[in-house]
Enzyme design. Structure first.
Site, PDB file in Angstrom:
ATOM      1  N   GLU A  69      -5.854  -7.536  -0.783  1.00  0.00           N
ATOM      2  CA  GLU A  69      -6.019  -7.323   0.376  1.00  0.00           C
ATOM      3  C   GLU A  69      -7.483  -6.336   0.209  1.00  0.00           C
ATOM      4  O   GLU A  69      -8.004  -5.685   0.259  1.00  0.00           O
ATOM      5  CB  GLU A  69      -5.545  -6.732   1.161  1.00  0.00           C
ATOM      6  CG  GLU A  69      -5.781  -6.259   2.745  1.00  0.00           C
ATOM      7  CD  GLU A  69      -4.515  -5.274   3.582  1.00  0.00           C
ATOM      8  OE1 GLU A  69      -2.990  -5.746   2.992  1.00  0.00           O
ATOM      9  OE2 GLU A  69      -4.617  -4.839   4.131  1.00  0.00           O
ATOM     10  N   GLU A 110       0.717  -1.358   0.383  1.00  0.00           N
ATOM     11  CA  GLU A 110       0.199   0.056  -0.115  1.00  0.00           C
ATOM     12  C   GLU A 110       0.738   0.983   0.123  1.00  0.00           C
ATOM     13  O   GLU A 110       1.580   1.782   0.999  1.00  0.00           O
ATOM     14  CB  GLU A 110      -0.374   0.075   1.045  1.00  0.00           C
ATOM     15  CG  GLU A 110      -1.532  -0.920   1.178  1.00  0.00           C
ATOM     16  CD  GLU A 110      -2.960  -1.011   1.834  1.00  0.00           C
ATOM     17  OE1 GLU A 110      -2.981   0.059   3.177  1.00  0.00           O
ATOM     18  OE2 GLU A 110      -3.305  -1.145   2.101  1.00  0.00           O
TER      19      GLU A 110
HETATM   20  C1  IDC Z   1      -2.931  -3.861   9.856  1.00  0.00           C
HETATM   21  C2  IDC Z   1      -3.519  -5.209  11.244  1.00  0.00           C
HETATM   22  C3  IDC Z   1      -3.251  -4.506  12.293  1.00  0.00           C
HETATM   23  C4  IDC Z   1      -1.653  -4.152  12.488  1.00  0.00           C
HETATM   24  C5  IDC Z   1      -1.357  -3.433  11.742  1.00  0.00           C
HETATM   25  C6  IDC Z   1      -0.369  -2.486  11.156  1.00  0.00           C
HETATM   26  O1  IDC Z   1      -5.071  -5.740  11.145  1.00  0.00           O
HETATM   27  O2  IDC Z   1      -3.423  -5.276  13.488  1.00  0.00           O
HETATM   28  O3  IDC Z   1      -1.577  -3.800  14.181  1.00  0.00           O
HETATM   29  O4  IDC Z   1      -1.679  -3.509  10.098  1.00  0.00           O
HETATM   30  O5  IDC Z   1       0.298  -3.250  10.919  1.00  0.00           O
HETATM   31  C7  IDC Z   1      -4.171  -2.666   5.787  1.00  0.00           C
HETATM   32  C8  IDC Z   1      -2.248  -2.904   5.562  1.00  0.00           C
HETATM   33  C9  IDC Z   1      -2.253  -4.261   6.900  1.00  0.00           C
HETATM   34  C10 IDC Z   1      -3.839  -3.384   8.006  1.00  0.00           C
HETATM   35  C11 IDC Z   1      -4.944  -3.473   7.323  1.00  0.00           C
HETATM   36  C12 IDC Z   1      -5.911  -3.291   8.692  1.00  0.00           C
HETATM   37  O6  IDC Z   1      -2.315  -3.229   4.789  1.00  0.00           O
HETATM   38  O7  IDC Z   1      -1.357  -4.058   6.777  1.00  0.00           O
HETATM   39  O8  IDC Z   1      -3.607  -4.763   9.224  1.00  0.00           O
HETATM   40  N1  IDC Z   1      -5.146  -2.295   6.158  1.00  0.00           N
HETATM   41  O9  IDC Z   1      -5.909  -1.316   9.478  1.00  0.00           O
HETATM   42  N2  IDC Z   1      -4.100  -1.407   4.907  1.00  0.00           N
HETATM   43  C13 IDC Z   1      -5.985  -1.252   4.791  1.00  0.00           C
HETATM   44  C14 IDC Z   1      -6.312  -2.000   6.309  1.00  0.00           C
END
Ligand code: IDC
Length: 478
Positions: A396, A304
Protein backbone atom coordinates in the site's frame (compact mmCIF):
# COMPACT_ATOMS: atom_id res chain seq x y z
CA UNK A 1 25.27 -51.97 5.56
CA UNK A 2 25.82 -48.52 6.91
CA UNK A 3 29.05 -49.39 8.63
CA UNK A 4 30.50 -50.52 5.31
CA UNK A 5 28.95 -47.78 3.19
CA UNK A 6 30.15 -44.84 5.21
CA UNK A 7 33.89 -45.46 4.88
CA UNK A 8 33.41 -46.15 1.18
CA UNK A 9 31.75 -42.82 0.56
CA UNK A 10 34.33 -40.98 2.54
CA UNK A 11 37.00 -42.73 0.52
CA UNK A 12 35.22 -41.70 -2.68
CA UNK A 13 35.19 -38.10 -1.57
CA UNK A 14 38.92 -37.88 -1.03
CA UNK A 15 40.01 -40.50 -3.52
CA UNK A 16 38.04 -39.72 -6.64
CA UNK A 17 39.16 -41.42 -9.87
CA UNK A 18 38.41 -44.89 -11.16
CA UNK A 19 39.35 -46.98 -8.15
CA UNK A 20 36.78 -45.24 -6.00
CA UNK A 21 33.92 -45.73 -8.42
CA UNK A 22 33.58 -49.43 -7.75
CA UNK A 23 33.47 -48.82 -4.01
CA UNK A 24 30.75 -46.27 -4.43
CA UNK A 25 28.65 -48.62 -6.52
CA UNK A 26 28.46 -51.16 -3.72
CA UNK A 27 27.82 -48.39 -1.25
CA UNK A 28 24.70 -47.06 -2.93
CA UNK A 29 23.15 -50.34 -4.05
CA UNK A 30 21.19 -51.03 -0.86
CA UNK A 31 19.28 -47.76 -1.02
CA UNK A 32 18.98 -47.00 -4.73
CA UNK A 33 18.07 -48.80 -7.90
CA UNK A 34 21.05 -51.03 -8.54
CA UNK A 35 21.07 -49.99 -12.19
CA UNK A 36 20.84 -46.27 -11.54
CA UNK A 37 23.89 -44.13 -12.08
CA UNK A 38 24.25 -41.48 -9.43
CA UNK A 39 26.50 -38.48 -9.27
CA UNK A 40 26.38 -34.79 -8.68
CA UNK A 41 28.32 -31.57 -8.56
CA UNK A 42 27.60 -28.63 -6.27
CA UNK A 43 28.56 -24.98 -6.45
CA UNK A 44 28.10 -23.04 -3.22
CA UNK A 45 28.52 -19.28 -3.26
CA UNK A 46 27.91 -16.83 -0.43
CA UNK A 47 27.60 -13.17 0.18
CA UNK A 48 28.39 -12.55 3.82
CA UNK A 49 28.19 -9.62 6.22
CA UNK A 50 28.64 -9.31 9.98
CA UNK A 51 26.31 -11.90 11.48
CA UNK A 52 24.45 -12.79 8.27
CA UNK A 53 24.90 -14.27 4.85
CA UNK A 54 23.07 -15.33 1.71
CA UNK A 55 24.02 -18.66 0.15
CA UNK A 56 23.15 -19.89 -3.33
CA UNK A 57 23.64 -23.60 -3.99
CA UNK A 58 23.57 -24.92 -7.55
CA UNK A 59 23.10 -28.68 -7.75
CA UNK A 60 23.90 -30.53 -10.96
CA UNK A 61 22.65 -34.08 -11.42
CA UNK A 62 25.30 -36.13 -13.19
CA UNK A 63 23.46 -39.41 -12.71
CA UNK A 64 20.22 -40.80 -14.09
CA UNK A 65 17.17 -38.53 -14.03
CA UNK A 66 15.52 -38.15 -10.64
CA UNK A 67 11.96 -37.03 -9.91
CA UNK A 68 12.77 -35.53 -6.52
CA UNK A 69 15.92 -34.95 -4.55
CA UNK A 70 17.37 -34.16 -1.17
CA UNK A 71 20.53 -32.12 -0.88
CA UNK A 72 22.58 -32.60 2.28
CA UNK A 73 25.56 -30.86 3.81
CA UNK A 74 26.95 -29.85 7.18
CA UNK A 75 28.04 -26.46 8.40
CA UNK A 76 31.69 -26.50 9.50
CA UNK A 77 31.10 -23.94 12.27
CA UNK A 78 28.62 -24.55 15.12
CA UNK A 79 27.32 -20.98 14.96
CA UNK A 80 25.89 -21.18 11.42
CA UNK A 81 22.11 -21.36 10.95
CA UNK A 82 19.70 -21.47 8.02
CA UNK A 83 17.23 -18.64 8.72
CA UNK A 84 15.09 -18.45 5.61
CA UNK A 85 15.46 -20.75 2.61
CA UNK A 86 13.89 -20.71 -0.82
CA UNK A 87 13.24 -23.09 -3.72
CA UNK A 88 13.37 -26.10 -1.37
CA UNK A 89 12.14 -27.24 2.03
CA UNK A 90 15.03 -26.53 4.36
CA UNK A 91 15.75 -28.25 7.65
CA UNK A 92 18.63 -28.03 10.05
CA UNK A 93 19.48 -30.41 12.87
CA UNK A 94 22.66 -29.54 14.70
CA UNK A 95 25.19 -28.81 11.98
CA UNK A 96 23.42 -31.00 9.40
CA UNK A 97 21.29 -29.27 6.77
CA UNK A 98 18.91 -30.82 4.24
CA UNK A 99 17.03 -29.18 1.40
CA UNK A 100 14.22 -31.20 -0.17
CA UNK A 101 12.97 -30.38 -3.67
CA UNK A 102 9.57 -28.80 -4.29
CA UNK A 103 7.03 -29.90 -6.91
CA UNK A 104 8.31 -27.59 -9.59
CA UNK A 105 12.03 -28.37 -9.30
CA UNK A 106 12.06 -32.02 -8.22
CA UNK A 107 12.65 -33.42 -11.70
CA UNK A 108 16.33 -33.18 -12.62
CA UNK A 109 17.40 -34.83 -15.86
CA UNK A 110 20.91 -36.03 -16.50
CA UNK A 111 23.15 -32.98 -16.65
CA UNK A 112 20.38 -30.66 -15.39
CA UNK A 113 20.97 -28.10 -12.65
CA UNK A 114 18.81 -26.23 -10.22
CA UNK A 115 19.63 -23.46 -7.80
CA UNK A 116 18.32 -23.15 -4.26
CA UNK A 117 19.40 -20.80 -1.51
CA UNK A 118 18.90 -19.38 1.91
CA UNK A 119 19.61 -16.48 4.19
CA UNK A 120 21.68 -17.56 7.15
CA UNK A 121 23.11 -16.23 10.37
CA UNK A 122 26.52 -16.91 11.88
CA UNK A 123 28.55 -16.34 14.98
CA UNK A 124 32.20 -17.30 15.31
CA UNK A 125 33.36 -17.81 11.74
CA UNK A 126 31.48 -18.49 8.55
CA UNK A 127 33.34 -21.08 6.45
CA UNK A 128 31.60 -22.71 3.49
CA UNK A 129 30.63 -26.38 3.74
CA UNK A 130 32.84 -28.59 1.58
CA UNK A 131 30.98 -31.92 1.32
CA UNK A 132 27.51 -32.28 -0.23
CA UNK A 133 25.22 -35.23 -0.98
CA UNK A 134 22.37 -35.59 -3.44
CA UNK A 135 19.91 -38.38 -2.53
CA UNK A 136 22.66 -39.80 -0.36
CA UNK A 137 25.38 -39.83 -3.01
CA UNK A 138 28.44 -37.73 -2.26
CA UNK A 139 28.85 -35.02 -4.88
CA UNK A 140 32.31 -35.46 -6.30
CA UNK A 141 31.67 -34.09 -9.77
CA UNK A 142 31.63 -37.62 -11.27
CA UNK A 143 29.18 -40.54 -11.54
CA UNK A 144 29.27 -43.49 -9.21
CA UNK A 145 28.29 -46.31 -11.59
CA UNK A 146 29.12 -46.88 -15.26
CA UNK A 147 26.74 -45.30 -17.74
CA UNK A 148 23.61 -47.43 -18.26
CA UNK A 149 23.67 -49.93 -21.12
CA UNK A 150 20.28 -48.74 -22.35
CA UNK A 151 20.29 -45.26 -23.88
CA UNK A 152 18.96 -42.48 -21.65
CA UNK A 153 15.47 -41.19 -22.45
CA UNK A 154 15.53 -38.84 -25.39
CA UNK A 155 13.21 -36.39 -23.66
CA UNK A 156 14.18 -36.09 -20.00
CA UNK A 157 11.58 -34.57 -17.69
CA UNK A 158 11.50 -30.79 -18.05
CA UNK A 159 13.30 -28.91 -15.31
CA UNK A 160 11.67 -25.56 -16.06
CA UNK A 161 8.03 -24.94 -16.90
CA UNK A 162 7.10 -24.73 -20.57
CA UNK A 163 6.72 -21.27 -22.11
CA UNK A 164 3.49 -19.51 -21.18
CA UNK A 165 0.46 -19.93 -23.39
CA UNK A 166 -1.23 -16.66 -22.40
CA UNK A 167 -0.21 -13.02 -22.08
CA UNK A 168 -1.71 -12.05 -18.74
CA UNK A 169 0.58 -11.50 -15.73
CA UNK A 170 -0.52 -14.79 -14.12
CA UNK A 171 -0.27 -16.75 -17.39
CA UNK A 172 3.30 -15.57 -17.88
CA UNK A 173 4.58 -15.67 -14.31
CA UNK A 174 2.59 -18.56 -12.79
CA UNK A 175 3.16 -19.52 -9.18
CA UNK A 176 5.37 -16.91 -7.53
CA UNK A 177 7.97 -17.54 -4.89
CA UNK A 178 10.51 -15.56 -2.94
CA UNK A 179 14.09 -16.03 -4.10
CA UNK A 180 16.73 -14.14 -2.18
CA UNK A 181 15.34 -10.66 -1.63
CA UNK A 182 13.19 -10.80 -4.77
CA UNK A 183 9.76 -11.93 -5.79
CA UNK A 184 10.39 -14.47 -8.56
CA UNK A 185 8.20 -15.99 -11.22
CA UNK A 186 7.85 -19.63 -12.29
CA UNK A 187 11.15 -19.38 -14.15
CA UNK A 188 12.94 -18.27 -10.99
CA UNK A 189 13.46 -14.77 -12.37
CA UNK A 190 12.84 -11.58 -10.33
CA UNK A 191 9.73 -9.64 -11.27
CA UNK A 192 7.88 -6.55 -10.09
CA UNK A 193 4.08 -6.49 -9.87
CA UNK A 194 2.33 -3.13 -10.22
CA UNK A 195 -1.28 -2.68 -9.31
CA UNK A 196 -4.00 -1.12 -7.22
CA UNK A 197 -5.58 -1.65 -3.82
CA UNK A 198 -9.28 -1.59 -3.22
CA UNK A 199 -10.63 0.74 -0.57
CA UNK A 200 -12.52 -0.85 2.34
CA UNK A 201 -14.81 -3.54 0.90
CA UNK A 202 -17.47 -2.62 3.47
CA UNK A 203 -17.83 0.85 1.93
CA UNK A 204 -16.94 0.55 -1.75
CA UNK A 205 -18.29 -2.80 -2.95
CA UNK A 206 -19.80 -1.12 -6.01
CA UNK A 207 -16.32 -0.18 -7.21
CA UNK A 208 -15.34 -3.84 -7.71
CA UNK A 209 -17.46 -5.17 -10.53
CA UNK A 210 -16.71 -7.09 -13.72
CA UNK A 211 -16.62 -3.77 -15.59
CA UNK A 212 -14.25 -2.02 -13.20
CA UNK A 213 -11.91 -4.99 -13.01
CA UNK A 214 -11.90 -5.26 -16.81
CA UNK A 215 -10.71 -1.65 -16.87
CA UNK A 216 -8.03 -2.40 -14.30
CA UNK A 217 -6.77 -5.45 -16.20
CA UNK A 218 -7.13 -4.20 -19.77
CA UNK A 219 -7.00 -0.39 -19.75
CA UNK A 220 -4.61 -0.04 -16.81
CA UNK A 221 -2.73 -3.28 -17.60
CA UNK A 222 -2.48 -3.88 -13.85
CA UNK A 223 -0.73 -7.02 -12.60
CA UNK A 224 -2.21 -7.01 -9.15
CA UNK A 225 -5.42 -6.33 -7.21
CA UNK A 226 -5.03 -5.87 -3.47
CA UNK A 227 -8.24 -6.83 -1.69
CA UNK A 228 -8.41 -4.66 1.44
CA UNK A 229 -10.69 -6.43 3.88
CA UNK A 230 -10.92 -4.27 6.99
CA UNK A 231 -11.34 -6.28 10.15
CA UNK A 232 -12.77 -3.47 12.29
CA UNK A 233 -14.73 -0.35 11.23
CA UNK A 234 -17.81 -2.39 10.20
CA UNK A 235 -15.62 -4.92 8.44
CA UNK A 236 -14.93 -8.66 8.81
CA UNK A 237 -15.69 -8.87 12.54
CA UNK A 238 -19.32 -7.89 11.89
CA UNK A 239 -19.98 -10.74 9.43
CA UNK A 240 -17.09 -13.14 8.84
CA UNK A 241 -18.92 -15.35 6.34
CA UNK A 242 -20.04 -12.48 4.11
CA UNK A 243 -16.64 -10.78 4.02
CA UNK A 244 -14.88 -14.09 3.37
CA UNK A 245 -17.21 -14.68 0.43
CA UNK A 246 -16.63 -11.18 -0.89
CA UNK A 247 -12.86 -11.74 -0.78
CA UNK A 248 -13.15 -15.10 -2.53
CA UNK A 249 -15.32 -13.62 -5.25
CA UNK A 250 -12.70 -10.95 -5.92
CA UNK A 251 -9.93 -13.57 -5.96
CA UNK A 252 -11.91 -15.34 -8.71
CA UNK A 253 -12.46 -12.12 -10.66
CA UNK A 254 -8.76 -11.31 -10.50
CA UNK A 255 -7.89 -14.85 -11.57
CA UNK A 256 -10.30 -14.68 -14.51
CA UNK A 257 -8.42 -11.59 -15.74
CA UNK A 258 -4.94 -13.01 -15.12
CA UNK A 259 -4.19 -10.66 -12.23
CA UNK A 260 -2.60 -11.58 -8.91
CA UNK A 261 -4.84 -11.16 -5.87
CA UNK A 262 -3.33 -9.92 -2.64
CA UNK A 263 -5.60 -10.88 0.25
CA UNK A 264 -5.14 -8.07 2.81
CA UNK A 265 -6.29 -8.72 6.38
CA UNK A 266 -6.66 -4.99 6.89
CA UNK A 267 -5.96 -4.44 10.55
CA UNK A 268 -5.41 -0.81 11.51
CA UNK A 269 -7.08 0.09 14.81
CA UNK A 270 -6.30 -1.50 17.20
CA UNK A 271 -2.72 -1.70 16.03
CA UNK A 272 -1.82 -4.87 17.94
CA UNK A 273 -2.37 -7.74 15.48
CA UNK A 274 -2.73 -10.11 18.41
CA UNK A 275 -6.12 -8.52 19.09
CA UNK A 276 -7.30 -10.20 15.87
CA UNK A 277 -5.26 -13.41 16.12
CA UNK A 278 -8.22 -15.76 16.43
CA UNK A 279 -10.06 -14.01 13.61
CA UNK A 280 -6.94 -14.18 11.46
CA UNK A 281 -6.56 -17.91 12.04
CA UNK A 282 -10.19 -18.53 11.15
CA UNK A 283 -10.13 -16.28 8.11
CA UNK A 284 -6.84 -17.55 6.68
CA UNK A 285 -7.72 -21.19 7.32
CA UNK A 286 -10.83 -20.67 5.20
CA UNK A 287 -9.41 -18.63 2.33
CA UNK A 288 -6.21 -20.70 2.05
CA UNK A 289 -8.18 -23.95 1.89
CA UNK A 290 -10.54 -22.56 -0.70
CA UNK A 291 -7.83 -20.96 -2.89
CA UNK A 292 -4.94 -23.40 -2.40
CA UNK A 293 -4.90 -24.61 -6.01
CA UNK A 294 -4.82 -21.11 -7.49
CA UNK A 295 -1.57 -19.57 -8.64
CA UNK A 296 -2.65 -15.96 -8.29
CA UNK A 297 -3.07 -15.64 -4.52
CA UNK A 298 -0.69 -13.82 -2.18
CA UNK A 299 -1.51 -13.48 1.52
CA UNK A 300 -0.95 -10.28 3.53
CA UNK A 301 -1.55 -11.30 7.12
CA UNK A 302 -1.69 -7.90 8.83
CA UNK A 303 -1.91 -4.47 7.23
CA UNK A 304 -0.31 -1.93 9.56
CA UNK A 305 0.70 -3.05 13.04
CA UNK A 306 1.21 -0.01 15.27
CA UNK A 307 1.94 0.63 18.94
CA UNK A 308 3.53 -2.82 19.26
CA UNK A 309 7.05 -4.24 19.17
CA UNK A 310 8.52 -6.23 16.30
CA UNK A 311 8.60 -9.31 18.52
CA UNK A 312 4.81 -9.08 18.97
CA UNK A 313 4.31 -8.88 15.20
CA UNK A 314 6.75 -11.73 14.65
CA UNK A 315 4.95 -13.86 17.20
CA UNK A 316 1.64 -13.19 15.43
CA UNK A 317 3.18 -14.09 12.07
CA UNK A 318 4.60 -17.34 13.40
CA UNK A 319 1.11 -18.36 14.52
CA UNK A 320 -0.79 -17.34 11.38
CA UNK A 321 1.68 -18.52 8.71
CA UNK A 322 1.42 -22.24 9.65
CA UNK A 323 -2.37 -22.02 9.29
CA UNK A 324 -1.95 -20.92 5.67
CA UNK A 325 0.92 -23.31 4.97
CA UNK A 326 -1.16 -26.27 6.13
CA UNK A 327 -3.46 -25.69 3.14
CA UNK A 328 -1.38 -23.76 0.64
CA UNK A 329 2.29 -24.66 1.11
CA UNK A 330 3.74 -22.69 -1.78
CA UNK A 331 2.02 -19.31 -1.61
CA UNK A 332 3.94 -16.13 -0.86
CA UNK A 333 2.99 -14.60 2.50
CA UNK A 334 3.65 -10.97 3.44
CA UNK A 335 4.21 -9.84 7.03
CA UNK A 336 3.49 -6.29 8.25
CA UNK A 337 6.23 -4.36 10.02
CA UNK A 338 6.47 -2.05 13.04
CA UNK A 339 5.20 1.53 12.94
CA UNK A 340 2.33 1.21 10.40
CA UNK A 341 4.45 -1.08 8.19
CA UNK A 342 7.26 1.45 8.00
CA UNK A 343 9.99 -1.12 8.80
CA UNK A 344 9.94 0.61 12.20
CA UNK A 345 11.02 4.03 10.86
CA UNK A 346 7.84 5.84 11.96
CA UNK A 347 8.58 4.58 15.50
CA UNK A 348 12.20 5.75 15.42
CA UNK A 349 13.51 2.29 14.53
CA UNK A 350 14.75 0.61 11.38
CA UNK A 351 14.89 -2.73 9.57
CA UNK A 352 17.77 -4.11 11.65
CA UNK A 353 15.26 -5.48 14.15
CA UNK A 354 13.84 -7.70 11.39
CA UNK A 355 17.20 -8.70 9.91
CA UNK A 356 18.40 -9.67 13.38
CA UNK A 357 15.18 -11.46 14.32
CA UNK A 358 13.43 -12.57 11.13
CA UNK A 359 10.18 -14.52 11.04
CA UNK A 360 11.05 -18.21 11.09
CA UNK A 361 9.22 -19.23 7.93
CA UNK A 362 10.05 -19.67 4.28
CA UNK A 363 8.74 -17.92 1.20
CA UNK A 364 7.75 -14.75 3.04
CA UNK A 365 8.21 -11.04 2.41
CA UNK A 366 7.95 -7.95 4.62
CA UNK A 367 5.59 -5.01 4.15
CA UNK A 368 6.60 -1.42 3.58
CA UNK A 369 4.01 1.37 3.21
CA UNK A 370 4.51 5.05 2.40
CA UNK A 371 2.50 8.15 1.61
CA UNK A 372 4.59 10.27 -0.76
CA UNK A 373 3.67 13.70 0.61
CA UNK A 374 4.52 12.62 4.18
CA UNK A 375 7.35 10.10 3.83
CA UNK A 376 10.47 11.16 1.99
CA UNK A 377 14.24 10.73 1.88
CA UNK A 378 14.81 9.14 5.30
CA UNK A 379 12.20 6.49 4.47
CA UNK A 380 13.57 5.99 0.95
CA UNK A 381 17.09 5.57 2.34
CA UNK A 382 15.91 2.91 4.73
CA UNK A 383 14.02 1.03 2.02
CA UNK A 384 17.10 1.04 -0.16
CA UNK A 385 19.22 -0.24 2.74
CA UNK A 386 16.68 -2.88 3.79
CA UNK A 387 16.09 -4.11 0.24
CA UNK A 388 19.58 -5.60 0.10
CA UNK A 389 18.73 -7.92 2.99
CA UNK A 390 14.96 -8.43 3.17
CA UNK A 391 12.32 -9.31 0.57
CA UNK A 392 10.05 -6.23 0.55
CA UNK A 393 6.58 -5.68 -0.91
CA UNK A 394 4.88 -2.25 -0.93
CA UNK A 395 1.36 -3.55 -0.46
CA UNK A 396 0.00 0.00 0.00
CA UNK A 397 1.15 3.52 -0.75
CA UNK A 398 -0.40 6.87 -1.55
CA UNK A 399 0.67 9.79 -3.72
CA UNK A 400 -0.71 12.13 -1.01
CA UNK A 401 -0.31 12.50 2.79
CA UNK A 402 -0.75 9.66 5.27
CA UNK A 403 -4.30 10.85 5.93
CA UNK A 404 -5.23 9.53 2.50
CA UNK A 405 -6.15 13.05 1.47
CA UNK A 406 -4.51 16.22 0.15
CA UNK A 407 -2.65 17.05 -3.05
CA UNK A 408 -0.58 14.66 -5.12
CA UNK A 409 3.13 15.07 -4.41
CA UNK A 410 4.42 14.29 -7.87
CA UNK A 411 8.12 14.81 -7.14
CA UNK A 412 8.10 12.49 -4.14
CA UNK A 413 5.87 9.95 -5.92
CA UNK A 414 8.31 9.87 -8.85
CA UNK A 415 11.27 9.41 -6.52
CA UNK A 416 9.48 6.54 -4.79
CA UNK A 417 8.30 4.70 -7.87
CA UNK A 418 11.63 5.12 -9.64
CA UNK A 419 13.27 3.56 -6.60
CA UNK A 420 10.78 0.68 -6.48
CA UNK A 421 11.19 0.05 -10.20
CA UNK A 422 14.96 -0.03 -9.86
CA UNK A 423 14.81 -2.45 -6.92
CA UNK A 424 12.02 -4.52 -8.53
CA UNK A 425 9.80 -4.03 -5.49
CA UNK A 426 6.14 -4.74 -6.18
CA UNK A 427 3.48 -2.23 -5.25
CA UNK A 428 -0.24 -1.55 -4.90
CA UNK A 429 -1.62 1.99 -4.76
CA UNK A 430 -4.27 3.18 -2.30
CA UNK A 431 -6.95 3.28 -3.79
CA UNK A 432 -8.89 2.09 -6.82
CA UNK A 433 -12.06 3.74 -5.55
CA UNK A 434 -14.11 6.91 -5.88
CA UNK A 435 -13.76 7.93 -2.22
CA UNK A 436 -13.88 11.72 -1.79
CA UNK A 437 -10.18 11.99 -0.90
CA UNK A 438 -6.98 12.78 -2.79
CA UNK A 439 -5.65 9.21 -2.74
CA UNK A 440 -8.64 7.81 -4.65
CA UNK A 441 -7.97 7.11 -8.34
CA UNK A 442 -11.57 7.51 -9.49
CA UNK A 443 -13.63 10.70 -9.40
CA UNK A 444 -16.55 10.74 -6.96
CA UNK A 445 -19.62 9.12 -8.50
CA UNK A 446 -17.67 6.93 -10.92
CA UNK A 447 -18.57 3.61 -9.29
CA UNK A 448 -22.30 4.31 -9.30
CA UNK A 449 -22.13 5.48 -12.91
CA UNK A 450 -20.38 2.28 -13.95
CA UNK A 451 -17.87 3.43 -16.60
CA UNK A 452 -14.24 2.94 -15.56
CA UNK A 453 -12.27 3.15 -18.78
CA UNK A 454 -10.04 5.96 -20.00
CA UNK A 455 -8.81 9.09 -18.26
CA UNK A 456 -12.01 11.13 -17.95
CA UNK A 457 -13.07 9.18 -14.86
CA UNK A 458 -9.71 9.59 -13.14
CA UNK A 459 -8.47 11.98 -10.47
CA UNK A 460 -4.98 13.46 -10.65
CA UNK A 461 -3.68 10.55 -8.60
CA UNK A 462 -5.53 8.03 -10.77
CA UNK A 463 -4.18 9.47 -14.02
CA UNK A 464 -0.67 9.46 -12.58
CA UNK A 465 -0.92 5.81 -11.47
CA UNK A 466 -2.51 4.61 -14.68
CA UNK A 467 0.43 6.08 -16.61
CA UNK A 468 2.94 4.39 -14.32
CA UNK A 469 1.22 1.01 -14.27
CA UNK A 470 0.31 0.52 -17.92
CA UNK A 471 3.89 0.60 -19.27
CA UNK A 472 5.14 -2.81 -20.49
CA UNK A 473 6.15 -5.31 -17.82
CA UNK A 474 8.62 -7.30 -19.94
CA UNK A 475 8.33 -10.27 -17.62
CA UNK A 476 11.10 -12.82 -18.28
CA UNK A 477 9.82 -16.09 -19.78
CA UNK A 478 12.77 -18.42 -19.42
C1 IDC B 1 -8.02 5.46 5.17
C2 IDC B 1 -9.01 5.82 4.12
C3 IDC B 1 -10.10 6.66 4.70
C4 IDC B 1 -10.67 5.94 5.91
C5 IDC B 1 -9.57 5.64 6.90
C6 IDC B 1 -10.03 4.90 8.14
O1 IDC B 1 -8.35 6.44 3.04
O2 IDC B 1 -11.11 6.90 3.75
O3 IDC B 1 -11.61 6.78 6.53
O4 IDC B 1 -8.60 4.83 6.27
O5 IDC B 1 -10.30 3.59 7.88
C7 IDC B 1 -3.31 3.67 5.89
C8 IDC B 1 -4.31 2.57 6.06
C9 IDC B 1 -5.58 2.87 5.28
C10 IDC B 1 -5.90 4.36 5.32
C11 IDC B 1 -4.79 5.11 4.61
C12 IDC B 1 -5.05 6.61 4.50
O6 IDC B 1 -3.79 1.31 5.71
O7 IDC B 1 -6.61 2.10 5.84
O8 IDC B 1 -7.10 4.54 4.61
N1 IDC B 1 -3.55 4.85 5.29
O9 IDC B 1 -5.13 7.20 5.75
N2 IDC B 1 -2.09 3.69 6.35
C13 IDC B 1 -1.52 4.87 6.07
C14 IDC B 1 -2.46 5.63 5.39
Amino acid sequence: MFSTSRPSRRHLLVGGAVGALALAATAVMPTTDAMAATGCAVTYTTNSWQGGFTANVTVKNLGDPVSNWTLGFSFPDGGQRVVQGWSATWQQSGAAVTARSLDYNGALGTGASTTVGFNGSWTGSNPNPTAFTLNGTVCTGGTSTPPPTTPPPTTPPPTTPPPPTGTTPVAINGQLRVCGVNLCNQYGRPIQLRGMSTHGLQWFANCYTDTSLNALADDWQADLLRIAMYVQEQGYETNPAAFTNQVNTLVDKAEARGMYALIDFHTLTPGDPTYNLDRAKTFFATVSARNAAKKNVIYEITNEPNGVSWSTIRNYAEQVIPVIRANDPDAVIIVGTRGWSSLGVSDGGNSDEIVNNPVRAENIMYTFHFYAASHKDNYRNEVQRAAARLPLFVTEFGTVTYTGDGAVDTASSNAWLDLLDRLKISYANWTFSDAPEGSAALRPGTCAAGNFTGTSVLTESGAYLRNRIRTPDNFPTS
